[in-house]
Design a protein around this motif. Structure first.
Motif, short mmCIF file in Angstrom:
data_model
loop_
_atom_site.label_atom_id
_atom_site.label_comp_id
_atom_site.label_asym_id
_atom_site.label_seq_id
_atom_site.Cartn_x
_atom_site.Cartn_y
_atom_site.Cartn_z
N ASP A 21 66.61 81.63 66.54
CA ASP A 21 67.29 80.39 66.89
C ASP A 21 66.91 80.48 68.52
N ASP A 23 66.36 77.54 75.13
CA ASP A 23 67.44 78.24 74.60
C ASP A 23 67.39 79.59 75.05
N ARG A 50 70.13 81.82 77.07
CA ARG A 50 70.79 82.99 76.26
C ARG A 50 70.58 84.35 77.49
N THR A 59 63.69 80.29 69.77
CA THR A 59 62.21 80.06 69.68
C THR A 59 61.97 79.18 71.09
#
Length: 390
Positions: A276, A282, A286, A278
């Motif tokens: 998730d 994102d 994170r 990739t």
């Protein structure tokens, strides 16, 4: 206001100052002029003079900067400036961090630009170095602590790295103050200290801290700690801090192709373990959440500066004492050393032909005859001392 052809261009330092006064990065200015990022960098460094149609547009823009005020926050967001993601401040980007246009996602609605180092008093404008240093530390220490935590996985080492880096910067403040990117100078010092291989020999730093309690944070933490240190730092600088590829290569002291390969392998490892993450956006989000979950507190600027001065005094006194000890030992040697040549003692030699020591032996016949003759003679009186005639 227009600038006449006879008016010279400002100096490279003045060009950079005018851009920073408008809270613009080099990438944002390049996007406004429609030129490559490297062109603006070469103009501000003085390596290449602005020429041609782009140079005239740059000259006109500088003249406008000198005559107008700073643009608003919404205008900077429209230019593609790095602002908050998802409505909150970026936890991994230092104030004034540069980003390549189009390399990151657009800021979300309601985003506002974070604080920049350009908003703090510049060294050449403020005669109080301590105030400028405290401003730099206050604006960048928090993000640097979080970056060091992602590099090492150790909270204690992260805080120690930031404190030592700022102490080193304060010791060399005349050099850091005139640097074109003081925050980048300190960031490089933090990363170098945090990733030193000598820390593994310290008893309290041989193993990483326990992973975060959240399952998602724990998985990303383990993936980061499994990456080689060079790939981990490249991933943090590019996808976490937001530097472009040439800047990441320069800070990690590697070539651009090698940096690209490190980044590619690091992203592949993260994507293989966490599908998730990739997308770079994102992953950036994170990384920021993982660093913020550590709850690290940055050091106080005044405490860092005073403690750095104390360390400098201690090491200076130790160096003076050691030098005095060497001088004393040298003086004692010169005082007690011989002033003339003294021949060394010759080594001992073995003597042969000397009979061995023996005890009393039995008397032979001749010895007994002599012994009897002596017993028969006078043993006392002057006659014993008077020689006889026959």
């Amino acid at each position: 206001m227009t600038q006449s052809p006879a008016t010279p261009l400002p100096s490279p330092e003045e060009r950079r100052r005018l851009r920073e006064a408008k809270s613009l990065t080099q990438a944002e200015l390049a996007a406004t002029l429609g030129i490559p990022h490297e062109t603006v960098r070469s103009w501000e460094s003085g390596r290449v003079p602005p020429e041609g149609r782009e140079g005239k547009a740059y000259e006109k823009l500088l003249t406008t900067f000198a005559a107008t005020g700073a643009p608003g926050a919404s205008e900077r967001v429209r230019r593609g400036g790095r602002a908050e993601r998802s409505g909150r401040a970026e936890p991994l980007s230092e104030p004034g961090a540069r980003a390549e246009p189009g390399a990151r996602a657009e800021p979300g609605p309601g985003a506002r630009p974070g604080p920049r180092w350009a908003e703090a008093p510049r060294p050449e404008d403020d005669p109080r170095p301590a105030h400028v240093f405290d401003a730099l530390c206050a604006h960048t220490a928090g993000t640097l602590v979080r970056q060091a935590y992602l590099l090492t996985g150790r909270r204690r080492l992260a805080q120690e790295s930031v404190e030592r880096a700022f102490q080193h910067a304060w010791q060399r403040w005349p050099e850091v103050a005139v640097d074109r990117d003081p925050a980048g100078w300190v960031r490089a010092a933090v990363h170098e200290y945090a990733m030193s291989p000598w820390h593994r020999f310290r008893p309290g730093l041989r193993h990483p801290d326990p992973p975060p309690p959240e399952p998602a944070d724990r998985a990303l933490f383990r993936v980061l700690m499994d990456l080689p240190p060079a790939q981990r730092r490249t991933l943090l600088l590019y996808d976490g801090v937001g530097l472009d590829l040439p800047e990441t290569a320069a800070e990690t002291q590697a070539s651009t192709p090698a940096t690209a390969h490190r980044l590619m392998h690091a992203r592949e490892a993260v994507a293989e373990a966490l599908p998730d993450l990739t997308a770079p956006e994102d992953l950036h989000r994170r990384l920021g959440e993982l660093a913020a979950a550590a709850g690290l507190r940055p050091p106080e600027p005044e405490h860092v500066r005073l403690r750095g001065e104390h360390r400098t005094r201690v090491w200076t006194r130790a160096a003076i004492a050691f030098t005095a000890l060497i001088i004393g030992a040298t003086s004692l040697t010169l005082r007690t050393a011989p002033t003339r040549y003294e021949a060394p003692l010759s080594p001992g030699k073995t003597i042969t032909g000397v009979p061995a020591y023996m005890g009393p032996s039995p008397l032979n016949g001749r010895s007994r005859t002599l012994h009897a003759y002596l017993d028969a003679q006078l043993s006392t009186g002057p006659g014993r001392l008077t020689p006889g005639l026959g």
